[in-house]
Design a protein around this motif. Structure first.
Motif, PDB file in Angstrom:
ATOM      1  N   ILE A  46      -5.109  -5.667 -12.307  1.00  0.00           N
ATOM      2  CA  ILE A  46      -4.160  -5.099 -11.347  1.00  0.00           C
ATOM      3  C   ILE A  46      -3.156  -6.194 -11.024  1.00  0.00           C
ATOM      4  O   ILE A  46      -3.534  -7.316 -10.678  1.00  0.00           O
ATOM      5  N   VAL A  47      -1.886  -5.869 -11.177  1.00  0.00           N
ATOM      6  CA  VAL A  47      -0.803  -6.787 -10.863  1.00  0.00           C
ATOM      7  C   VAL A  47      -0.095  -6.237  -9.623  1.00  0.00           C
ATOM      8  O   VAL A  47       0.427  -5.122  -9.649  1.00  0.00           O
ATOM      9  N   ILE A  48      -0.114  -7.018  -8.560  1.00  0.00           N
ATOM     10  CA  ILE A  48       0.567  -6.618  -7.331  1.00  0.00           C
ATOM     11  C   ILE A  48       1.899  -7.353  -7.299  1.00  0.00           C
ATOM     12  O   ILE A  48       1.945  -8.564  -7.083  1.00  0.00           O
ATOM     13  N   GLU A  49       2.963  -6.611  -7.575  1.00  0.00           N
ATOM     14  CA  GLU A  49       4.300  -7.189  -7.532  1.00  0.00           C
ATOM     15  C   GLU A  49       4.827  -7.124  -6.109  1.00  0.00           C
ATOM     16  O   GLU A  49       4.508  -6.201  -5.368  1.00  0.00           O
ATOM     17  N   GLN A  50       5.612  -8.093  -5.745  1.00  0.00           N
ATOM     18  CA  GLN A  50       6.261  -8.157  -4.429  1.00  0.00           C
ATOM     19  C   GLN A  50       5.273  -8.008  -3.265  1.00  0.00           C
ATOM     20  O   GLN A  50       5.524  -7.233  -2.339  1.00  0.00           O
ATOM     21  N   PRO A  51       4.169  -8.774  -3.292  1.00  0.00           N
ATOM     22  CA  PRO A  51       3.287  -8.726  -2.122  1.00  0.00           C
ATOM     23  C   PRO A  51       3.970  -9.407  -0.940  1.00  0.00           C
ATOM     24  O   PRO A  51       4.839 -10.258  -1.128  1.00  0.00           O
ATOM     25  N   VAL A  52       3.594  -9.040   0.257  1.00  0.00           N
ATOM     26  CA  VAL A  52       4.132  -9.710   1.441  1.00  0.00           C
ATOM     27  C   VAL A  52       3.608 -11.150   1.425  1.00  0.00           C
ATOM     28  O   VAL A  52       2.406 -11.379   1.318  1.00  0.00           O
ATOM     29  N   ALA A  53       4.525 -12.095   1.491  1.00  0.00           N
ATOM     30  CA  ALA A  53       4.153 -13.517   1.424  1.00  0.00           C
ATOM     31  C   ALA A  53       3.211 -13.872   2.574  1.00  0.00           C
ATOM     32  O   ALA A  53       3.369 -13.415   3.702  1.00  0.00           O
TER      33      ALA A  53
ATOM     34  N   VAL B   5      -9.743   1.969  -7.606  1.00  0.00           N
ATOM     35  CA  VAL B   5     -10.132   0.613  -7.262  1.00  0.00           C
ATOM     36  C   VAL B   5      -9.459   0.274  -5.945  1.00  0.00           C
ATOM     37  O   VAL B   5      -8.301   0.641  -5.716  1.00  0.00           O
ATOM     38  N   TYR B   6     -10.182  -0.411  -5.064  1.00  0.00           N
ATOM     39  CA  TYR B   6      -9.607  -0.861  -3.795  1.00  0.00           C
ATOM     40  C   TYR B   6      -9.160  -2.315  -3.903  1.00  0.00           C
ATOM     41  O   TYR B   6      -9.892  -3.164  -4.417  1.00  0.00           O
ATOM     42  N   ILE B   7      -7.987  -2.591  -3.351  1.00  0.00           N
ATOM     43  CA  ILE B   7      -7.543  -3.951  -3.084  1.00  0.00           C
ATOM     44  C   ILE B   7      -7.537  -4.081  -1.568  1.00  0.00           C
ATOM     45  O   ILE B   7      -6.886  -3.306  -0.866  1.00  0.00           O
ATOM     46  N   ARG B   8      -8.283  -5.049  -1.069  1.00  0.00           N
ATOM     47  CA  ARG B   8      -8.362  -5.292   0.372  1.00  0.00           C
ATOM     48  C   ARG B   8      -7.184  -6.170   0.779  1.00  0.00           C
ATOM     49  O   ARG B   8      -6.762  -7.037   0.018  1.00  0.00           O
ATOM     50  N   VAL B   9      -6.686  -5.974   2.006  1.00  0.00           N
ATOM     51  CA  VAL B   9      -5.485  -6.677   2.474  1.00  0.00           C
ATOM     52  C   VAL B   9      -5.727  -7.255   3.869  1.00  0.00           C
ATOM     53  O   VAL B   9      -6.276  -6.586   4.745  1.00  0.00           O
ATOM     54  N   GLY B  10      -5.267  -8.493   4.070  1.00  0.00           N
ATOM     55  CA  GLY B  10      -5.326  -9.120   5.393  1.00  0.00           C
ATOM     56  C   GLY B  10      -6.746  -9.361   5.866  1.00  0.00           C
ATOM     57  O   GLY B  10      -7.544  -9.989   5.174  1.00  0.00           O
TER      58      GLY B  10
ATOM     59  N   VAL C 170       1.482  -2.415  -9.454  1.00  0.00           N
ATOM     60  CA  VAL C 170       1.796  -1.722  -8.205  1.00  0.00           C
ATOM     61  C   VAL C 170       2.708  -2.599  -7.364  1.00  0.00           C
ATOM     62  O   VAL C 170       2.749  -3.819  -7.524  1.00  0.00           O
ATOM     63  N   ASN C 171       3.433  -1.978  -6.450  1.00  0.00           N
ATOM     64  CA  ASN C 171       4.278  -2.699  -5.499  1.00  0.00           C
ATOM     65  C   ASN C 171       3.436  -3.009  -4.266  1.00  0.00           C
ATOM     66  O   ASN C 171       2.840  -2.115  -3.679  1.00  0.00           O
ATOM     67  N   GLY C 172       3.412  -4.269  -3.861  1.00  0.00           N
ATOM     68  CA  GLY C 172       2.578  -4.693  -2.749  1.00  0.00           C
ATOM     69  C   GLY C 172       3.196  -4.576  -1.376  1.00  0.00           C
ATOM     70  O   GLY C 172       2.542  -4.873  -0.379  1.00  0.00           O
ATOM     71  N   THR C 173       4.462  -4.150  -1.293  1.00  0.00           N
ATOM     72  CA  THR C 173       5.135  -4.025  -0.006  1.00  0.00           C
ATOM     73  C   THR C 173       5.502  -2.567   0.238  1.00  0.00           C
ATOM     74  O   THR C 173       6.117  -1.922  -0.618  1.00  0.00           O
ATOM     75  N   GLY C 174       5.126  -2.061   1.396  1.00  0.00           N
ATOM     76  CA  GLY C 174       5.460  -0.693   1.765  1.00  0.00           C
ATOM     77  C   GLY C 174       6.928  -0.558   2.152  1.00  0.00           C
ATOM     78  O   GLY C 174       7.650  -1.550   2.312  1.00  0.00           O
ATOM     79  N   LYS C 175       7.381   0.666   2.330  1.00  0.00           N
ATOM     80  CA  LYS C 175       8.779   0.938   2.695  1.00  0.00           C
ATOM     81  C   LYS C 175       9.176   0.288   4.016  1.00  0.00           C
ATOM     82  O   LYS C 175      10.338  -0.021   4.241  1.00  0.00           O
ATOM     83  N   ASP C 176       8.186   0.063   4.886  1.00  0.00           N
ATOM     84  CA  ASP C 176       8.470  -0.534   6.194  1.00  0.00           C
ATOM     85  C   ASP C 176       8.426  -2.064   6.166  1.00  0.00           C
ATOM     86  O   ASP C 176       8.563  -2.715   7.202  1.00  0.00           O
ATOM     87  N   GLY C 177       8.226  -2.651   4.980  1.00  0.00           N
ATOM     88  CA  GLY C 177       8.207  -4.099   4.849  1.00  0.00           C
ATOM     89  C   GLY C 177       6.853  -4.749   5.096  1.00  0.00           C
ATOM     90  O   GLY C 177       6.717  -5.957   4.970  1.00  0.00           O
ATOM     91  N   THR C 178       5.850  -3.969   5.466  1.00  0.00           N
ATOM     92  CA  THR C 178       4.502  -4.498   5.676  1.00  0.00           C
ATOM     93  C   THR C 178       3.693  -4.292   4.394  1.00  0.00           C
ATOM     94  O   THR C 178       4.135  -3.590   3.480  1.00  0.00           O
ATOM     95  N   PRO C 179       2.501  -4.898   4.301  1.00  0.00           N
ATOM     96  CA  PRO C 179       1.701  -4.728   3.079  1.00  0.00           C
ATOM     97  C   PRO C 179       1.403  -3.256   2.792  1.00  0.00           C
ATOM     98  O   PRO C 179       1.101  -2.471   3.695  1.00  0.00           O
ATOM     99  N   ALA C 180       1.528  -2.905   1.519  1.00  0.00           N
ATOM    100  CA  ALA C 180       1.233  -1.538   1.088  1.00  0.00           C
ATOM    101  C   ALA C 180      -0.223  -1.204   1.394  1.00  0.00           C
ATOM    102  O   ALA C 180      -1.092  -2.083   1.397  1.00  0.00           O
ATOM    103  N   CYS C 181      -0.481   0.081   1.666  1.00  0.00           N
ATOM    104  CA  CYS C 181      -1.849   0.526   1.934  1.00  0.00           C
ATOM    105  C   CYS C 181      -1.974   1.993   1.580  1.00  0.00           C
ATOM    106  O   CYS C 181      -1.007   2.640   1.191  1.00  0.00           O
TER     107      CYS C 181
ATOM    108  N   ARG D  76      -6.168  -3.674   5.944  1.00  0.00           N
ATOM    109  CA  ARG D  76      -5.852  -2.482   5.143  1.00  0.00           C
ATOM    110  C   ARG D  76      -6.548  -2.544   3.795  1.00  0.00           C
ATOM    111  O   ARG D  76      -7.056  -3.568   3.380  1.00  0.00           O
ATOM    112  N   ARG D  77      -6.459  -1.402   3.093  1.00  0.00           N
ATOM    113  CA  ARG D  77      -6.873  -1.333   1.699  1.00  0.00           C
ATOM    114  C   ARG D  77      -5.831  -0.546   0.931  1.00  0.00           C
ATOM    115  O   ARG D  77      -5.273   0.430   1.433  1.00  0.00           O
ATOM    116  N   MET D  78      -5.594  -0.987  -0.293  1.00  0.00           N
ATOM    117  CA  MET D  78      -4.767  -0.245  -1.241  1.00  0.00           C
ATOM    118  C   MET D  78      -5.722   0.508  -2.162  1.00  0.00           C
ATOM    119  O   MET D  78      -6.677  -0.078  -2.670  1.00  0.00           O
TER     120      MET D  78
END
Length: 142
Positions: free
Chosen positions: A13-20, A74-79, A118-129, A91-93
């Motif tokens: 899984i490649v997460i492009e543009q994750p929130v730094a 598959v789940y990607i856990r966030v934060g 997948v894109n790692g940033t949601g439309k609101d600028g926070t991590p995708a979930c 969150r989880r993706m």
């Protein structure tokens, strides 16, 4: 079909543009974070793991989750969910794999790595979930 008859495939899984600065990890079978990574400046994150499949296709493996008779993901856990207790996010993706084209699976089974991008940033600028749709799927050399 016996486990010995299932076909192994390497997934990535490649997460492009994750929130730094936000930690991401695979979710292990025991629900714990696995292989935690943090993007320092928005660079892509990569998570490699094995999957087995059989005709249908049906998917098996420690990172494979199920929902209903057909959906596999598959789940990607966030934060915080990825082990960063100081993060403002927990969150989880959810990344679907049940709808991968059989030709890609067969190609990967011959020695490649099946990448799901997948894109790692949601439309609101926070991590995708929640359910995050793949922006690309391809087989790359191992």
């Amino acid at each position: 079909m016996a486990k010995a008859d299932q076909i192994p495939v390497r997934f990535r899984i490649v997460i492009e543009q994750p929130v730094a600065g936000v930690r991401h990890s695979l979710q292990a079978k025991d629900d714990l974070p696995l292989d935690p990574k943090t993007s320092l400046a928005g660079e892509a994150l990569h998570f490699d793991f094995p999957v087995r499949f059989e005709p249908g296709p049906k998917f098996f493996g420690d990172q494979v989750r199920r929902e209903g008779p057909e959906r596999r993901f598959v789940y990607i856990r966030v934060g915080q969910a990825a082990g960063d207790h100081g993060s403002p996010w927990s969150r989880r993706m959810k990344i679907d794999i049940h709808d991968i084209e059989p030709a890609l699976l067969e190609q990967a089974a011959r020695g490649g790595v099946l990448e799901i991008i997948v894109n790692g940033t949601g439309k609101d600028g926070t991590p995708a979930c929640a359910t995050v749709r793949a922006t690309g799927r391809r087989v790359v050399p191992a």
